[in-house]
Design a protein around this motif. Structure first.
Motif, PDB file in Angstrom:
ATOM      1  N   UNK A 173       8.878   5.488  -3.512  1.00  0.00           N
ATOM      2  CA  UNK A 173       9.821   6.987  -3.625  1.00  0.00           C
ATOM      3  C   UNK A 173       9.434   5.871  -5.490  1.00  0.00           C
ATOM      4  N   UNK A 174       9.408   4.282  -5.632  1.00  0.00           N
ATOM      5  CA  UNK A 174       9.817   4.156  -6.800  1.00  0.00           C
ATOM      6  C   UNK A 174       9.161   3.852  -7.725  1.00  0.00           C
ATOM      7  N   UNK A 175       7.642   4.184  -6.784  1.00  0.00           N
ATOM      8  CA  UNK A 175       6.666   4.673  -8.058  1.00  0.00           C
ATOM      9  C   UNK A 175       6.801   5.578  -7.610  1.00  0.00           C
ATOM     10  N   UNK A 176       6.639   7.112  -7.005  1.00  0.00           N
ATOM     11  CA  UNK A 176       6.983   8.327  -7.604  1.00  0.00           C
ATOM     12  C   UNK A 176       7.431   8.419  -8.766  1.00  0.00           C
ATOM     13  N   UNK A 177       8.830   7.684  -9.280  1.00  0.00           N
ATOM     14  CA  UNK A 177       9.298   7.995 -10.396  1.00  0.00           C
ATOM     15  C   UNK A 177       9.680   7.197 -11.590  1.00  0.00           C
TER      16      UNK A 177
END
Length: 242
Positions: A173-177
């Motif tokens: 999730x963090x990488x995607x944002x």
């Protein structure tokens, strides 16, 4: 939905209306019930176990939110989709988050605020709400002079037994944002988002509106009979922030 000069323009084909608000003692009740009763981040590991076993963790969470609001300010965002609570994030300086020192990749950098957790209700996933929440945090913290957001991600989210995960958001999730790993770890890497990077984003809704509306002026949008004229990019996002 596009808000221009206090008027509302409904965009044909828009899947849902979305609204971002601050977490307060009033909106705290709109957190998902398990999260409303969770004090994983708000207390140290021993105190958290004690509160869950013998106390009222909901009251402990309310007390933490109240104290953090008084001492530091806004510490969370909620997003509503078509009037329904659809997700939230919580964030605060590490000194307000006792659990932050329990991670093998701690401490959080001194110039960063910790994004404690992020959650989007399952029925609303895939619609860009997670990015919208993080962007709302970035806007808030930029106004307050903060340079970066850091977070501990769970690299094995969903792979461990129930009860061992859930309060730490998945690394993906963090990488995607837009977050980048600054301290690797097989389970709990620490990630970082520079706020100048976050503020350069276009949200999914804003991008869709730009493509749909092109360079039409607000007057032409509200009164379709008028000829289209070029105007500056809209200063208001496609959602409202309280």
């Amino acid at each position: 939905m596009l808000r221009i000069n206090n008027s509302v323009c409904l965009v044909r084909g828009s899947p849902m209306s979305r609204r971002l608000v601050n977490l307060t003692l009033d909106t705290l009740e709109d957190l998902p019930r398990p999260c409303r009763q969770c004090v994983y981040w708000e207390l140290d590991p021993v105190a958290s176990q004690r509160a869950c076993a013998s106390g009222d963790p909901g009251l402990e969470k309310e007390a933490w939110v109240s104290q953090t609001l008084l001492e530091w300010g806004s510490c969370g965002k909620l997003v509503y989709a078509d009037g329904m609570p659809a997700g939230y994030v919580m964030y605060a300086p590490p000194m307000h988050v006792p659990r932050s020192m329990a991670f093998p990749t701690s401490p959080v950098s001194p110039d960063a605020v910790l994004l404690m957790t992020a959650h989007v209700v399952a029925s609303f996933t895939g619609g860009g709400l997670g990015r919208m929440l993080v962007q709302g945090v970035a806007r808030d913290l930029t106004k307050r002079g903060v340079k970066a957001i850091e977070a501990f991600g769970d690299a094995k989210f969903g792979e461990v037994a129930e009860g061992e995960a859930g309060c730490v958001a998945p690394v993906d999730f963090f990488l995607s944002v837009g977050f980048k790993t600054v301290r690797p770890h097989p389970r709990y890497p620490r990630l970082r988002l520079e706020l100048r990077t976050a503020m350069s984003w276009k949200s999914d809704v804003e991008y869709a509106l730009e493509k749909l509306l092109g360079s039409m002026s607000p007057d032409a949008l509200l009164r379709p009979g008028l000829p289209a004229t070029r105007s500056a990019s809209p200063s208001e996002p496609a959602y409202t922030t309280n």
